[in-house]
Structure formats: structure tokens, C-alpha cells
Design a protein around this motif. Sequence first.
Motif, PDB file in Angstrom:
ATOM      1  N   VAL A 122       0.843  -1.203   0.000  1.00  0.00           N
ATOM      2  CA  VAL A 122       0.000   0.000   0.000  1.00  0.00           C
ATOM      3  C   VAL A 122       0.876   1.250   0.000  1.00  0.00           C
ATOM      4  O   VAL A 122       1.741   1.417   0.858  1.00  0.00           O
ATOM      5  CB  VAL A 122      -0.925   0.024   1.234  1.00  0.00           C
ATOM      6  CG1 VAL A 122      -1.830   1.251   1.199  1.00  0.00           C
ATOM      7  CG2 VAL A 122      -1.757  -1.261   1.306  1.00  0.00           C
ATOM      8  N   ASP A 147      -0.293  -2.563  -4.730  1.00  0.00           N
ATOM      9  CA  ASP A 147      -1.673  -3.049  -4.833  1.00  0.00           C
ATOM     10  C   ASP A 147      -2.709  -1.974  -4.568  1.00  0.00           C
ATOM     11  O   ASP A 147      -3.847  -2.088  -5.016  1.00  0.00           O
ATOM     12  CB  ASP A 147      -1.889  -4.204  -3.846  1.00  0.00           C
ATOM     13  CG  ASP A 147      -0.977  -5.384  -4.126  1.00  0.00           C
ATOM     14  OD1 ASP A 147      -1.138  -6.019  -5.172  1.00  0.00           O
ATOM     15  OD2 ASP A 147      -0.086  -5.646  -3.287  1.00  0.00           O
ATOM     16  N   ALA A 148      -2.334  -0.946  -3.808  1.00  0.00           N
ATOM     17  CA  ALA A 148      -3.332   0.043  -3.410  1.00  0.00           C
ATOM     18  C   ALA A 148      -2.660   1.362  -3.051  1.00  0.00           C
ATOM     19  O   ALA A 148      -1.447   1.423  -2.836  1.00  0.00           O
ATOM     20  CB  ALA A 148      -4.135  -0.466  -2.213  1.00  0.00           C
ATOM     21  N   LEU A 189     -11.872  -6.603  -1.979  1.00  0.00           N
ATOM     22  CA  LEU A 189     -12.356  -5.232  -1.810  1.00  0.00           C
ATOM     23  C   LEU A 189     -13.598  -5.202  -0.924  1.00  0.00           C
ATOM     24  O   LEU A 189     -13.719  -4.357  -0.027  1.00  0.00           O
ATOM     25  CB  LEU A 189     -12.666  -4.621  -3.176  1.00  0.00           C
ATOM     26  CG  LEU A 189     -13.264  -3.209  -3.183  1.00  0.00           C
ATOM     27  CD1 LEU A 189     -12.332  -2.220  -2.498  1.00  0.00           C
ATOM     28  CD2 LEU A 189     -13.568  -2.758  -4.603  1.00  0.00           C
ATOM     29  N   PHE A 198      -8.332  -5.297  -9.488  1.00  0.00           N
ATOM     30  CA  PHE A 198      -8.204  -5.810  -8.130  1.00  0.00           C
ATOM     31  C   PHE A 198      -9.351  -6.756  -7.799  1.00  0.00           C
ATOM     32  O   PHE A 198     -10.482  -6.586  -8.268  1.00  0.00           O
ATOM     33  CB  PHE A 198      -8.181  -4.653  -7.133  1.00  0.00           C
ATOM     34  CG  PHE A 198      -7.798  -5.057  -5.745  1.00  0.00           C
ATOM     35  CD1 PHE A 198      -6.474  -5.302  -5.422  1.00  0.00           C
ATOM     36  CD2 PHE A 198      -8.752  -5.195  -4.748  1.00  0.00           C
ATOM     37  CE1 PHE A 198      -6.100  -5.669  -4.132  1.00  0.00           C
ATOM     38  CE2 PHE A 198      -8.400  -5.566  -3.465  1.00  0.00           C
ATOM     39  CZ  PHE A 198      -7.070  -5.809  -3.155  1.00  0.00           C
ATOM     40  N   PHE A 211     -12.517   1.867  -5.256  1.00  0.00           N
ATOM     41  CA  PHE A 211     -12.196   2.407  -3.938  1.00  0.00           C
ATOM     42  C   PHE A 211     -13.228   1.985  -2.905  1.00  0.00           C
ATOM     43  O   PHE A 211     -14.355   1.609  -3.220  1.00  0.00           O
ATOM     44  CB  PHE A 211     -12.071   3.925  -3.978  1.00  0.00           C
ATOM     45  CG  PHE A 211     -13.281   4.663  -4.479  1.00  0.00           C
ATOM     46  CD1 PHE A 211     -14.228   5.160  -3.597  1.00  0.00           C
ATOM     47  CD2 PHE A 211     -13.475   4.867  -5.843  1.00  0.00           C
ATOM     48  CE1 PHE A 211     -15.339   5.849  -4.051  1.00  0.00           C
ATOM     49  CE2 PHE A 211     -14.578   5.567  -6.313  1.00  0.00           C
ATOM     50  CZ  PHE A 211     -15.513   6.060  -5.420  1.00  0.00           C
ATOM     51  N   ILE A 264      -9.347   4.014   0.420  1.00  0.00           N
ATOM     52  CA  ILE A 264      -8.295   3.151  -0.106  1.00  0.00           C
ATOM     53  C   ILE A 264      -8.676   2.830  -1.546  1.00  0.00           C
ATOM     54  O   ILE A 264      -9.787   2.368  -1.807  1.00  0.00           O
ATOM     55  CB  ILE A 264      -8.160   1.853   0.700  1.00  0.00           C
ATOM     56  CG1 ILE A 264      -8.000   2.155   2.190  1.00  0.00           C
ATOM     57  CG2 ILE A 264      -6.960   1.033   0.205  1.00  0.00           C
ATOM     58  CD1 ILE A 264      -8.066   0.919   3.068  1.00  0.00           C
ATOM     59  N   PHE A 282      -7.820   1.074  -5.462  1.00  0.00           N
ATOM     60  CA  PHE A 282      -7.178  -0.071  -6.101  1.00  0.00           C
ATOM     61  C   PHE A 282      -7.325   0.038  -7.612  1.00  0.00           C
ATOM     62  O   PHE A 282      -8.192   0.750  -8.116  1.00  0.00           O
ATOM     63  CB  PHE A 282      -7.830  -1.387  -5.642  1.00  0.00           C
ATOM     64  CG  PHE A 282      -7.950  -1.534  -4.155  1.00  0.00           C
ATOM     65  CD1 PHE A 282      -6.965  -2.182  -3.426  1.00  0.00           C
ATOM     66  CD2 PHE A 282      -9.044  -1.025  -3.472  1.00  0.00           C
ATOM     67  CE1 PHE A 282      -7.077  -2.324  -2.053  1.00  0.00           C
ATOM     68  CE2 PHE A 282      -9.169  -1.157  -2.104  1.00  0.00           C
ATOM     69  CZ  PHE A 282      -8.176  -1.814  -1.386  1.00  0.00           C
ATOM     70  N   LEU A 317       1.163   1.853  -9.311  1.00  0.00           N
ATOM     71  CA  LEU A 317      -0.080   1.083  -9.366  1.00  0.00           C
ATOM     72  C   LEU A 317      -0.342   0.604 -10.789  1.00  0.00           C
ATOM     73  O   LEU A 317      -0.738  -0.539 -11.009  1.00  0.00           O
ATOM     74  CB  LEU A 317      -1.248   1.950  -8.872  1.00  0.00           C
ATOM     75  CG  LEU A 317      -2.603   1.249  -8.712  1.00  0.00           C
ATOM     76  CD1 LEU A 317      -2.517   0.146  -7.659  1.00  0.00           C
ATOM     77  CD2 LEU A 317      -3.690   2.250  -8.339  1.00  0.00           C
TER      78      LEU A 317
END
Length: 271
Positions: A29, A86-87, A227, A222, A103, A216, A218, A80
Motif C-alpha cells: 500500500v 496493490d493500493a 475489496l 483488483f 475504492f 483506499i 485499487f 499502481l
Amino acid sequence: MFNRIVRFFVAAVFMAVSFCAFSKDFFVVALPVEGPWNYFQEDGEQLTGIDIDILRAISRESGYKFEFKPMSPSRAMAELKNDNIDAIAGVSSNFATVNGLLFTKPYMSDISQMVYQKPDAQKPVTKYKDLYTHVVGVIRTFSYFDELDDDPLITKEYSEDPEILFGKLNSGELDTVVASEWESAYYLTTHSLPLHTFVPASVNLTKHRYQTDRVIAFGKGFDRGVLKKIQRTIIVLSEDNIISTIVDSYWSKFMNSKPAAEGEGESDSAR
């Protein structure tokens, strides 16, 4: 016989890859370094902050493991895109939408942005159009200020580091800075300055939709199942007041007082 072995081998590899993808529980992250959201402690090595603490709570509750990587917003988007992370945490939902990212539900919402200036400003800001006669410092991080970006009549100075902008405001190099009370209080506290060093102008930017949140985000590819689990975790942490407790602890640290009221999973001090 040979074809059968080949088919078996291909199927086994496919199942192994699928299982690994399905069972992934470790994510890298990216985080912007901007206090009090994320900042280095006095040793200069340990990263801490509101986002970090909330993400650690999400990790404990969900079972997912996070590795934190401090980096600028522009680099985070590139990383990303190249699948090196990953995030990105601490982005606004507007940022995620503009960049086509998935998100989560916001873990902090309604963070009001204000125009800060010195108490003895010669040209106090009382309405939006007063900004036309100022050099306005704007934090270019994960939150977008649509109207400021699109208004050609305002002279703007951008920085990804709010400390730089507040430093210039304090020295007189800037007339005003648009930020939240979080960034302002962090700068003043860490520079041992009284909280009244900067004052919010009377102009109400809330009417101009100057409110941000923190989510957060992605990439489009993803895992939706992961998620959803992270999303549910944020809701649980909000309902159990774990997020608000984290937020309140930082409010007390940098604002020397507790918020007047608490919302669901967030502090009204962020509004």
C-alpha cells in the motif's frame, strides 16, 4: 499418454495459479507523507499517522497484511499502473473516480478545506473572489480542488508537501493556503507555534464543495472479493468506534482538545 500428462500438468499449474491469486492476503500500500495523515517519527525511520493506524486496524480485523510504501502521488499512480503496488491509501474518492480506480467506503469523510492566512493579513479574505488578489497555496496530494484548478483568475502555488506551503505562509512568501485544520494544526504543533499563528478566513469554502474524504483505492483488476471484505471491515470499525477513537487521539495530540461531537466512524472535527 503424453497428451494426458501434458493436460494434467497444465491443469495443475492453472489450479495452483488460481489458488495463489484467490488466497493472496498480502498487499503493498502506497501512502503520501503528509502529517498528520502519515509522517515519520523523530527517528526519521518509523512511519506513523492517522492513515497508518486505521490501516493497521483494518489489517487486524480482516486478516490481510499490508506493507506500507511512502511515495508521492504521481509515483504512486505510476507504480499502481505497473502493478508494483496493490493500493493507494489516503486518496479522495474524487481522485479515485477521476483516475478510474476502485475504492472503498471513506474511512474519514467531510474534511472541510479552509483558506488560512495570518491574523494581520493586509488583504483579508472574506469572499471567494478575494482570492483573485492573492497567491494561493494549494496542496497537490491525493485531493483535488476542482474550482481552484479550473479558475484562471487565481494565482496558485502547488506543493505535495503542506509543510512547505505553511512555511511560506509563515514567512510571508504566500498570502493564503487552502488546507484542512488537520494540516494546519500539525504544522503549528510540530514547529512549536501557537495555534492562532494562522486563522481561517471567513469565506465559506464548503459552499464551493471544498470537502474531501479519505479512501483506499485499487486498480480496476483488483479482486472484488477482497475489496468487499475490506469494505465490510471499515464499516465494522466505524460502528465499533475504533476509527473515531484513532482520529480523536490525533485530534488531542495536535489540536490540544477533543472534537465536540463524533460521527459514525469519523470525527466531526474533520468536518
